[in-house]
Motif scaffolding. Structure first.
Motif, PDB file in Angstrom:
ATOM      1  N   MET A   1       0.822  -1.194   0.000  1.00  0.00           N
ATOM      2  CA  MET A   1       0.000   0.000   0.000  1.00  0.00           C
ATOM      3  C   MET A   1       0.867   1.259   0.000  1.00  0.00           C
ATOM      4  SD  MET A   1      -3.294   0.807   2.160  1.00  0.00           S
ATOM      5  CE  MET A   1      -4.030   2.367   2.247  1.00  0.00           C
ATOM      6  N   LEU A   2       1.930   1.256   0.759  1.00  0.00           N
ATOM      7  CA  LEU A   2       2.815   2.413   0.818  1.00  0.00           C
ATOM      8  C   LEU A   2       3.424   2.700  -0.548  1.00  0.00           C
ATOM      9  CD1 LEU A   2       4.097   4.578   2.569  1.00  0.00           C
ATOM     10  CD2 LEU A   2       5.911   2.971   3.130  1.00  0.00           C
ATOM     11  N   HIS A   3       3.822   1.648  -1.236  1.00  0.00           N
ATOM     12  CA  HIS A   3       4.393   1.798  -2.578  1.00  0.00           C
ATOM     13  C   HIS A   3       3.361   2.393  -3.540  1.00  0.00           C
ATOM     14  CE1 HIS A   3       6.994   1.025  -5.959  1.00  0.00           C
ATOM     15  NE2 HIS A   3       6.038   0.328  -6.555  1.00  0.00           N
ATOM     16  N   GLU A   4       2.134   1.934  -3.443  1.00  0.00           N
ATOM     17  CA  GLU A   4       1.061   2.452  -4.296  1.00  0.00           C
ATOM     18  C   GLU A   4       0.818   3.927  -4.015  1.00  0.00           C
ATOM     19  OE1 GLU A   4      -2.403   0.028  -3.714  1.00  0.00           O
ATOM     20  OE2 GLU A   4      -1.309  -1.794  -4.199  1.00  0.00           O
ATOM     21  N   ASN A   5       0.835   4.307  -2.744  1.00  0.00           N
ATOM     22  CA  ASN A   5       0.633   5.709  -2.385  1.00  0.00           C
ATOM     23  C   ASN A   5       1.747   6.575  -2.948  1.00  0.00           C
ATOM     24  OD1 ASN A   5      -1.677   5.050  -0.996  1.00  0.00           O
ATOM     25  ND2 ASN A   5      -0.712   5.131   1.024  1.00  0.00           N
ATOM     26  N   GLY A   6       2.965   6.079  -2.909  1.00  0.00           N
ATOM     27  CA  GLY A   6       4.098   6.808  -3.465  1.00  0.00           C
ATOM     28  C   GLY A   6       3.946   7.026  -4.959  1.00  0.00           C
TER      29      GLY A   6
END
Length: 41
Positions: A1-6
């Motif tokens: 999820m963090l990667h997607e937000n980035g």
């Protein structure tokens, strides 16, 4: 999820840069504030 937000954040920044360039090219400097853009030199 963090990667997607980035990835989403990077895309938004890219789009905002494109919009800023268009506004600054199309309107006089004293009108930029109407779009929330500051004169940063």
């Amino acid at each position: 999820m963090l990667h997607e937000n980035g990835k989403v954040l990077a895309e938004l920044k890219k789009e905002m840069l494109e919009i800023r360039v268009k506004i600054k090219g199309a309107y006089p400097q004293d009108k930029w504030i109407n779009f929330g853009l500051q004169d940063k030199r």
